[in-house]
Design a protein around this motif. Structure first.
Motif, PDB file in Angstrom:
ATOM      1  N   SER A  21       0.875  -1.395  -0.166  1.00 11.59           N
ATOM      2  CA  SER A  21      -0.023   0.010  -0.149  1.00 11.59           C
ATOM      3  C   SER A  21       0.796   1.130   0.167  1.00 11.59           C
ATOM      4  O   SER A  21       0.642   2.175  -0.532  1.00 11.59           O
ATOM      5  CB  SER A  21      -0.889  -0.176   1.097  1.00 11.59           C
ATOM      6  OG  SER A  21      -0.104   0.028   2.314  1.00 11.59           O
ATOM      7  N   TYR A  22       2.003   1.283   0.560  1.00 15.94           N
ATOM      8  CA  TYR A  22       2.949   2.355   0.543  1.00 15.94           C
ATOM      9  C   TYR A  22       3.383   2.581  -1.093  1.00 15.94           C
ATOM     10  O   TYR A  22       3.047   3.716  -1.350  1.00 15.94           O
ATOM     11  CB  TYR A  22       4.281   2.252   1.053  1.00 15.94           C
ATOM     12  CG  TYR A  22       5.345   3.093   0.911  1.00 15.94           C
ATOM     13  CD1 TYR A  22       5.609   4.203   1.704  1.00 15.94           C
ATOM     14  CD2 TYR A  22       6.295   2.522   0.049  1.00 15.94           C
ATOM     15  CE1 TYR A  22       6.457   5.229   1.453  1.00 15.94           C
ATOM     16  CE2 TYR A  22       7.375   3.603  -0.194  1.00 15.94           C
ATOM     17  CZ  TYR A  22       7.480   4.731   0.115  1.00 15.94           C
ATOM     18  OH  TYR A  22       8.400   5.855   0.029  1.00 15.94           O
ATOM     19  N   HIS A  23       3.616   1.651  -1.593  1.00 15.59           N
ATOM     20  CA  HIS A  23       4.268   1.779  -2.918  1.00 15.59           C
ATOM     21  C   HIS A  23       2.817   2.263  -3.921  1.00 15.59           C
ATOM     22  O   HIS A  23       3.046   3.269  -4.702  1.00 15.59           O
ATOM     23  CB  HIS A  23       4.764   0.461  -3.807  1.00 15.59           C
ATOM     24  CG  HIS A  23       5.921   0.009  -3.065  1.00 15.59           C
ATOM     25  ND1 HIS A  23       7.080   1.048  -3.404  1.00 15.59           N
ATOM     26  CD2 HIS A  23       6.578  -0.909  -2.372  1.00 15.59           C
ATOM     27  CE1 HIS A  23       8.132   0.500  -2.909  1.00 15.59           C
ATOM     28  NE2 HIS A  23       7.565  -0.523  -2.155  1.00 15.59           N
ATOM     29  N   LEU A  24       1.784   1.535  -3.699  1.00 17.73           N
ATOM     30  CA  LEU A  24       0.401   2.078  -4.460  1.00 17.73           C
ATOM     31  C   LEU A  24       0.089   3.362  -4.180  1.00 17.73           C
ATOM     32  O   LEU A  24      -0.335   4.277  -4.933  1.00 17.73           O
ATOM     33  CB  LEU A  24      -0.844   1.177  -3.940  1.00 17.73           C
ATOM     34  CG  LEU A  24      -1.849   1.193  -4.971  1.00 17.73           C
ATOM     35  CD1 LEU A  24      -1.505   0.515  -6.490  1.00 17.73           C
ATOM     36  CD2 LEU A  24      -3.026   0.425  -4.501  1.00 17.73           C
ATOM     37  N   GLY A  25       0.206   3.771  -2.711  1.00 14.28           N
ATOM     38  CA  GLY A  25      -0.126   5.329  -2.416  1.00 14.28           C
ATOM     39  C   GLY A  25       0.842   6.288  -3.028  1.00 14.28           C
ATOM     40  O   GLY A  25       0.185   7.421  -3.495  1.00 14.28           O
ATOM     41  N   ILE A  26       2.063   6.045  -2.996  1.00 14.76           N
ATOM     42  CA  ILE A  26       2.928   7.018  -3.816  1.00 14.76           C
ATOM     43  C   ILE A  26       2.844   7.014  -5.172  1.00 14.76           C
ATOM     44  O   ILE A  26       2.641   8.085  -5.667  1.00 14.76           O
ATOM     45  CB  ILE A  26       4.539   6.717  -3.543  1.00 14.76           C
ATOM     46  CG1 ILE A  26       4.730   6.678  -1.999  1.00 14.76           C
ATOM     47  CG2 ILE A  26       5.430   7.669  -4.078  1.00 14.76           C
ATOM     48  CD1 ILE A  26       4.754   8.119  -1.065  1.00 14.76           C
TER      49      ILE A  26
END
Ligand code: FPP
Ligand code: MG
Length: 294
Positions: free
Chosen positions: A210-215
């Motif tokens: 979710s970190y990668h998707l959010g960024i």
């Protein structure tokens, strides 16, 4: 584009849009406050955050009904953040999702209170949910506070305001976006996984996912502010440049920002390979986020 993912997104968006007003319409509160809350909740939007909760339940083959109240709660928090972000003391915007912003219609004081109302009611939706155990509710609330509060979206918004008209480093920019955008989006994914009883090892991987998707979502937002279409976006383009904001394209160039977007999307998709379940729907959502035009 795969027809199935679009069908999933559209049908679940409709479900959320039907469910949300039901949590508000019978509240015993002044008419103006209720109208103002409903105005922004019903103004449209992609409903990506609530749909992600349902997508996680779908991925783990669990009944999506378990996620409806939590999904609506997240969209209410997202909506409150947009109402407050548009206020004259923040971004001072007149248009959101193609409609006049909340304070333009209801006045500043009611808009502030409608935001407050959406935020507080969202916790009620989770806490009062009859289909979720008390233990899970506690975990959801604790995660939501981290994502939306001082160490999440609220903190990110302050860092964003303080960074305006300054030239920020990539690290500073990432702090803002991780907190302002990625953590709430990430909560949707975690909440869906918690509700679906996903294994703890999966939850750890999904946090990273979710970190990668959010960024990636935010980089696309920055790109759209330059290359996007005002009609499709429902808000003016070029506002970052006008407000002298540091963005991914301003630091990395447009091509650099696009490369970084694709790098985060491939890291996100790679993490999905290591889950205990197949996650084709989530893979397709990653691709959609990379290409979104609104
Ligand atoms: C667009 O979402 C919104 C973002 C990329 C996040 C912006 C974050 C803030 C404005 C934080 C504000 C915080 C406070 C506390 C005021 P979207 O593209 O999903 O919009 P949509 O719902 O219209 O589709
Ligand atoms: Mg802002």
């Amino acid at each position: 584009m795969n027809i199935q993912v679009n069908d999933f997104l559209n049908s679940r968006k409709k479900k959320i849009e039907e469910a949300m007003p039901l949590f508000i319409k019978d509240l015993s509160t002044p008419h103006s406050l209720k109208e103002s809350m409903l105005y922004s909740l019903e103004a449209g939007g992609k409903r990506l955050r609530p749909v992600l909760v349902l997508a996680l339940l779908h991925t783990y083959n669990k009944p999506e009904e378990t996620g409806i109240a939590t999904a609506c709660a997240i969209e209410m928090i997202h909506t409150y953040s947009l109402v407050h972000d548009d206020l004259p003391c923040m971004d001072d915007d007149d248009l959101r999702r193609g409609k006049p912003t909340n304070h333009k219609v209801f006045g500043e004081a009611v808009a502030v209170l409608a935001g407050d109302g959406l935020l507080t009611q969202s916790f009620s939706l989770i806490v009062q949910d009859p289909v979720v155990t008390a233990e899970k509710k506690l975990r959801l609330v604790a995660e939501l506070v981290k994502a939306a509060g001082v160490e999440g979206m609220v903190g990110g918004q302050v860092a964003d305001m303080e960074g305006e008209a300054k030239s920020l480093s990539l690290e500073e920019l990432e702090f803002i976006h991780e907190n302002k955008t990625a953590k709430l989006l990430g909560f949707s994914i975690l909440a869906g996984a918690i509700l679906a009883d996903a294994p703890e090892e999966d939850i750890d991987k999904l946090r990273e996912f979710s970190y990668h998707l959010g960024i990636a979502f935010q980089i696309r937002d920055d790109i759209l502010d330059i290359e996007g279409n005002q009609e499709k976006l429902g808000k003016p383009v070029g506002s970052d440049t006008l407000n002298e904001k540091t963005t991914y394209p301003s630091i990395l160039s447009m091509q650099g920002a696009k490369d970084k977007l694709h790098d985060h999307i491939s890291q996100a998709k790679n993490l999905l390979q290591h889950l205990s379940t197949k996650a084709e729907l989530l893979e397709q959502i990653c691709d959609l986020i990379a290409k979104r035009d609104h």
